[in-house]
Structures are given as structure tokens and as C-alpha cells.
Design a protein around this motif. Structure first.
Motif, PDB file in Angstrom:
ATOM      1  N   ALA A  35      44.635 -63.169 -31.499  1.00  0.00           N
ATOM      2  CA  ALA A  35      45.914 -63.886 -31.656  1.00  0.00           C
ATOM      3  C   ALA A  35      46.841 -63.139 -32.610  1.00  0.00           C
ATOM      4  CB  ALA A  35      45.669 -65.313 -32.137  1.00  0.00           C
ATOM      5  N   GLY A  36      46.302 -62.664 -33.719  1.00  0.00           N
ATOM      6  CA  GLY A  36      47.112 -61.916 -34.680  1.00  0.00           C
ATOM      7  C   GLY A  36      47.609 -60.603 -34.116  1.00  0.00           C
ATOM      8  N   LEU A  37      46.756 -59.927 -33.364  1.00  0.00           N
ATOM      9  CA  LEU A  37      47.145 -58.651 -32.755  1.00  0.00           C
ATOM     10  C   LEU A  37      48.289 -58.853 -31.760  1.00  0.00           C
ATOM     11  CD1 LEU A  37      43.594 -57.146 -32.196  1.00  0.00           C
ATOM     12  CD2 LEU A  37      45.321 -56.335 -33.822  1.00  0.00           C
ATOM     13  N   TYR A  38      48.188 -59.893 -30.942  1.00  0.00           N
ATOM     14  CA  TYR A  38      49.264 -60.138 -29.979  1.00  0.00           C
ATOM     15  C   TYR A  38      50.554 -60.557 -30.695  1.00  0.00           C
ATOM     16  CZ  TYR A  38      51.904 -61.254 -25.881  1.00  0.00           C
ATOM     17  OH  TYR A  38      52.888 -61.258 -24.932  1.00  0.00           O
ATOM     18  N   ALA A  39      50.419 -61.336 -31.747  1.00  0.00           N
ATOM     19  CA  ALA A  39      51.610 -61.730 -32.518  1.00  0.00           C
ATOM     20  C   ALA A  39      52.291 -60.496 -33.114  1.00  0.00           C
ATOM     21  CB  ALA A  39      51.226 -62.718 -33.610  1.00  0.00           C
ATOM     22  N   ALA A  40      51.502 -59.518 -33.577  1.00  0.00           N
ATOM     23  CA  ALA A  40      52.079 -58.281 -34.133  1.00  0.00           C
ATOM     24  C   ALA A  40      52.837 -57.512 -33.062  1.00  0.00           C
ATOM     25  CB  ALA A  40      50.981 -57.422 -34.740  1.00  0.00           C
ATOM     26  N   PHE A  41      52.254 -57.422 -31.875  1.00  0.00           N
ATOM     27  CA  PHE A  41      52.936 -56.745 -30.777  1.00  0.00           C
ATOM     28  C   PHE A  41      54.229 -57.470 -30.415  1.00  0.00           C
ATOM     29  CE2 PHE A  41      53.678 -56.784 -26.144  1.00  0.00           C
ATOM     30  CZ  PHE A  41      54.101 -55.483 -25.987  1.00  0.00           C
ATOM     31  N   TYR A  42      54.139 -58.777 -30.256  1.00  0.00           N
ATOM     32  CA  TYR A  42      55.288 -59.563 -29.814  1.00  0.00           C
ATOM     33  C   TYR A  42      56.430 -59.522 -30.828  1.00  0.00           C
ATOM     34  CZ  TYR A  42      57.779 -63.162 -27.250  1.00  0.00           C
ATOM     35  OH  TYR A  42      58.718 -63.834 -26.522  1.00  0.00           O
TER      36      TYR A  42
END
Length: 192
Positions: free
Chosen positions: A18-25
Motif C-alpha cells: 500500500a505504501g509503495l503504491y501510494a509513493a508511485f501515485y
């Protein structure tokens, strides 16, 4: 503020999926992004887990998925901080936030996203006298190596989808598998 801190548009606490996708987004939206993970590596706690519910993808091991997600998260060069457990948060007069880690390091952000999962820092353990003597060989609070359960009798006790996911993963590997969903903590008992 005392020390000179760099202001980020968004700070993400947690370096799992979840954190990784939030960083990308957030990077995709041109936000200055910082990701802080308590562990010394990104990717979450369960690399052996099979992930069934990512749209557009066949089932995949979490380790394979997070490897790709780490690459994706780094697309827009977020600042990544490892090995810092966040212990304090203060909203400042101007509406920004000062975030403090257990090491004393401070971070400054306009927005905070908590993507901390469940128990990366402290697993809920079985509260029975003497349980700790079984933790090395028979009592497991997470699954790090699916193959270690081959031909073992396994009891999974836990609530929610994680217990069912692990039961599905161990079918055909364990010689006997039982699932008990009365509790809310995932525990795996293996024996001969």
C-alpha cells in the motif's frame, strides 16, 4: 522548528504494497514524496504469501509483486527512509506536520498517509503459559518459508482473510491442515 527540515507534500508511513503504491501515485501527481519504513527493507512482512486480488494479474507471490512495486514506487524518485519507527506526530500552527521517529529524526510534511499494515513492529502472540518454548520450531506467527511446512500437520488459528489465504497456500504442502477462525491473531502450529 529549530533544525532545518525539508518540507514534503506527502509523507507515507509504511513500505509495504500500500505504501509503495501510494509513493508511485503521489509522484505521478508531481508531489514531493517521502516514504518511511520501520524495517530495513521495503516490501512488507509476508514475502511467501500468494496474492490473489490484484486487478489484471494472475496470482503471484508477494515477493515477486513487491519487487515490481518497489521499482514502480521509485519511478518519480521519492525520498526513502528505512529503519525508522515513527513515534510522534505534531500538527504545527501553519497546518503542516512534524513527524518524529524513535531515533529522534524529524520529518516535515503537508500530508500524512498511514500504510502500516498490521503488526510489522509487534506481532500479537499466543497468550498461554509456556507458549514461547514452541516458537522456534512449532509455533509460528507468520509464514516466511512455505516449504518448511511440507509433510507437516498444520493448524492455522486466526481471523479474517489472512488465515484463509495461508490455508489455501498450504493445501497440498502440509500432510494435514486444519483452520480455526475463532481468534483474531494468525498463528500456525506445525508438527510431525
Amino acid at each position: 522548528m529549530g533544525q532545518k527540515l525539508e518540507l514534503f507534500d506527502v509523507t507515507i508511513i509504511g513500505g509495504g504494497p500500500a505504501g509503495l503504491y501510494a509513493a508511485f501515485y503521489s509522484g505521478m501527481r508531481d508531489m514531493k514524496t517521502k516514504l518511511i519504513e520501520a524495517r530495513e527493507e521495503l516490501g512488507g512482512m509476508y514475502p511467501e504469501k500468494i496474492v490473489w486480488d490484484v486487478g489484471g494479474m494472475a496470482t503471484v507471490r508477494a515477493a515477486q509483486l513487491t519487487k515490481v512495486m518497489i521499482q514502480q514506487a521509485q519511478t518519480f524518485d521519492p525520498t526513502i527512509v528505512l529503519g525508522q519507527q515513527i513515534t510522534g506526530l505534531e500538527r504545527l500552527v501553519d497546518g503542516t506536520m512534524r513527524i518524529t521517529s524513535a531515533t529522534g529524526e524529524q520529518h516535515w510534511s503537508r500530508t500524512l498517509i498511514l500504510a502500516i499494515g498490521h503488526g510489522a513492529l509487534k506481532l500479537a502472540k499466543l497468550n498461554l503459559p509456556g507458549a514461547e518454548k514452541y516458537e522456534k520450531d512449532n509455533l509460528h506467527y507468520n509464514v516466511t518459508d512455505v516449504a518448511s511446512f511440507r509433510d507437516k500437520r498444520v493448524l492455522i488459528s486466526g481471523g479474517g482473510d489472512s488465515a484463509v489465504d495461508w490455508a489455501n497456500e498450504l493445501v497440498g504442502i502440509a500432510s494435514l491442515l486444519r483452520l480455526c477462525t475463532a481468534g483474531s491473531t494468525l498463528m500456525v502450529w506445525s508438527g510431525m
